[in-house]
Design a protein around this motif. Structure first.
Motif, PDB file in Angstrom:
ATOM      1  N   LEU A   1       0.839  -1.193   0.000  1.00  0.00           N
ATOM      2  CA  LEU A   1       0.000   0.000   0.000  1.00  0.00           C
ATOM      3  C   LEU A   1       0.874   1.243   0.000  1.00  0.00           C
ATOM      4  O   LEU A   1       1.935   1.279   0.647  1.00  0.00           O
ATOM      5  CB  LEU A   1      -0.945   0.029   1.205  1.00  0.00           C
ATOM      6  N   CYS A   2       0.395   2.223  -0.716  1.00  0.00           N
ATOM      7  CA  CYS A   2       0.997   3.552  -0.734  1.00  0.00           C
ATOM      8  C   CYS A   2       0.626   4.259   0.577  1.00  0.00           C
ATOM      9  O   CYS A   2      -0.465   4.065   1.111  1.00  0.00           O
ATOM     10  CB  CYS A   2       0.434   4.310  -1.928  1.00  0.00           C
TER      11      CYS A   2
ATOM     12  N   CYS B   1      -0.326   7.068   0.880  1.00  0.00           N
ATOM     13  CA  CYS B   1      -1.514   7.906   0.623  1.00  0.00           C
ATOM     14  C   CYS B   1      -2.816   7.125   0.804  1.00  0.00           C
ATOM     15  O   CYS B   1      -3.878   7.724   0.930  1.00  0.00           O
ATOM     16  CB  CYS B   1      -1.451   8.494  -0.782  1.00  0.00           C
ATOM     17  N   ASN B   2      -2.719   5.791   0.830  1.00  0.00           N
ATOM     18  CA  ASN B   2      -3.900   4.963   1.086  1.00  0.00           C
ATOM     19  C   ASN B   2      -4.072   4.646   2.565  1.00  0.00           C
ATOM     20  O   ASN B   2      -5.056   4.010   2.961  1.00  0.00           O
ATOM     21  CB  ASN B   2      -3.788   3.622   0.352  1.00  0.00           C
TER      22      ASN B   2
ATOM     23  N   ARG C   1       7.041  10.148  -5.904  1.00  0.00           N
ATOM     24  CA  ARG C   1       6.828  10.948  -4.688  1.00  0.00           C
ATOM     25  C   ARG C   1       6.225  10.139  -3.553  1.00  0.00           C
ATOM     26  O   ARG C   1       6.069  10.653  -2.440  1.00  0.00           O
ATOM     27  CB  ARG C   1       5.945  12.150  -4.999  1.00  0.00           C
ATOM     28  N   TRP C   2       5.855   8.885  -3.802  1.00  0.00           N
ATOM     29  CA  TRP C   2       5.157   8.113  -2.781  1.00  0.00           C
ATOM     30  C   TRP C   2       5.998   6.963  -2.227  1.00  0.00           C
ATOM     31  O   TRP C   2       6.766   6.332  -2.953  1.00  0.00           O
ATOM     32  CB  TRP C   2       3.861   7.518  -3.351  1.00  0.00           C
TER      33      TRP C   2
ATOM     34  N   TYR D   1       5.841   3.209  -0.697  1.00  0.00           N
ATOM     35  CA  TYR D   1       4.982   2.019  -0.707  1.00  0.00           C
ATOM     36  C   TYR D   1       5.494   1.034   0.339  1.00  0.00           C
ATOM     37  O   TYR D   1       6.698   0.845   0.489  1.00  0.00           O
ATOM     38  CB  TYR D   1       4.985   1.353  -2.095  1.00  0.00           C
TER      39      TYR D   1
ATOM     40  N   CYS E   1      -2.207   8.942  -6.465  1.00  0.00           N
ATOM     41  CA  CYS E   1      -1.352   7.810  -6.814  1.00  0.00           C
ATOM     42  C   CYS E   1      -2.116   6.516  -6.827  1.00  0.00           C
ATOM     43  O   CYS E   1      -1.626   5.508  -7.277  1.00  0.00           O
ATOM     44  CB  CYS E   1      -0.239   7.666  -5.785  1.00  0.00           C
ATOM     45  N   CYS E   2      -3.350   6.522  -6.333  1.00  0.00           N
ATOM     46  CA  CYS E   2      -3.889   5.272  -5.824  1.00  0.00           C
ATOM     47  C   CYS E   2      -5.180   4.897  -6.525  1.00  0.00           C
ATOM     48  O   CYS E   2      -6.059   5.738  -6.727  1.00  0.00           O
ATOM     49  CB  CYS E   2      -4.172   5.407  -4.338  1.00  0.00           C
TER      50      CYS E   2
ATOM     51  N   HIS F   1      -6.888   2.004  -5.417  1.00  0.00           N
ATOM     52  CA  HIS F   1      -7.742   1.258  -4.497  1.00  0.00           C
ATOM     53  C   HIS F   1      -7.742   1.903  -3.119  1.00  0.00           C
ATOM     54  O   HIS F   1      -6.698   2.193  -2.571  1.00  0.00           O
ATOM     55  CB  HIS F   1      -7.254  -0.193  -4.368  1.00  0.00           C
ATOM     56  N   GLU F   2      -8.919   2.087  -2.608  1.00  0.00           N
ATOM     57  CA  GLU F   2      -9.026   2.583  -1.242  1.00  0.00           C
ATOM     58  C   GLU F   2      -8.831   1.419  -0.276  1.00  0.00           C
ATOM     59  O   GLU F   2      -9.318   0.309  -0.516  1.00  0.00           O
ATOM     60  CB  GLU F   2     -10.412   3.181  -1.007  1.00  0.00           C
ATOM     61  N   ALA F   3      -8.118   1.669   0.778  1.00  0.00           N
ATOM     62  CA  ALA F   3      -7.924   0.625   1.785  1.00  0.00           C
ATOM     63  C   ALA F   3      -9.041   0.698   2.818  1.00  0.00           C
ATOM     64  O   ALA F   3      -9.468   1.782   3.203  1.00  0.00           O
ATOM     65  CB  ALA F   3      -6.580   0.817   2.464  1.00  0.00           C
TER      66      ALA F   3
END
Lengths: 117, 117
Positions: free
Chosen positions: A61-62, A64-65, A97-98, A100, B17-18, B20-22
């Motif tokens: 997962l990033c 940001c998530n 920029r992210w 993971y 960036c994403c 899929h939502e977690a």
């Protein structure tokens, strides 16, 4: 005529309860390392973060998530993630920029097995 | 003539960036409970104590057998054991003047499985 052997049984006393000495099976370094792994999960937010990453369909997962599910800012989430990385529970990869994160396969399971045999 | 459906794909942006939502799979109460179990083991002495009890051939150990392997006084060991009991990792039984501890079967394994699937 022979001398009788001295009794080998304990004479018993109220102060003595134990027939078996326990050995320290986990040495100091191992205990410190295991404690570091478990301590990283001694916080509800980090428990949630590891659960989210582990359950991710993508296997990673990033950052940001991760902010929305735990309701925290990205810097705060990044701080918690740093502790999980340092404990060896997740790995981090910077892509653009992210950052993971993916779980380190078996790290927690292995630590648990060290204590449960 | 029909109207074309609106595009459902993300228009894309550097800030996003994403795909899929977690979801938070571990709720607040569960996260707190799991953190309590792991936090109790976030200390090298308690790691050693649980390892000693788990490895005991008798399936339990008297507090008097735990002091020497960890090199601590009985009151200090009893304090650490109290935290392990409160976390549900061991159970305590008083017999005469001694407290006996046995591991709670599967408590740590179950907590670990909650996080590793």
């Amino acid at each position: 005529m022979t001398t009788l052997p001295a009794a080998t049984e304990s004479v018993g006393s109220e102060a003595s309860c134990c027939t078996h000495e326990a050995d320290a099976l986990v040495d100091d370094d191992t205990a410190r390392e295991l404690a570091r792994v478990f301590k990283a999960l001694g916080d509800p937010t980090r428990v949630k973060l590891l659960a989210l990453i582990t359950a991710s369909a993508e296997g990673e997962l990033c950052v940001c998530n991760l902010t929305e599910p735990v309701g925290l800012s990205q810097p705060t989430v990044s701080h918690h993630m740093k502790l999980l990385v340092e404990a060896g529970l997740v790995s981090r990869e910077q892509r653009g920029r992210w950052a993971y994160y993916r779980p380190t396969t078996g790290a927690l399971t292995q630590a648990t097995r060290s204590l449960t045999g």
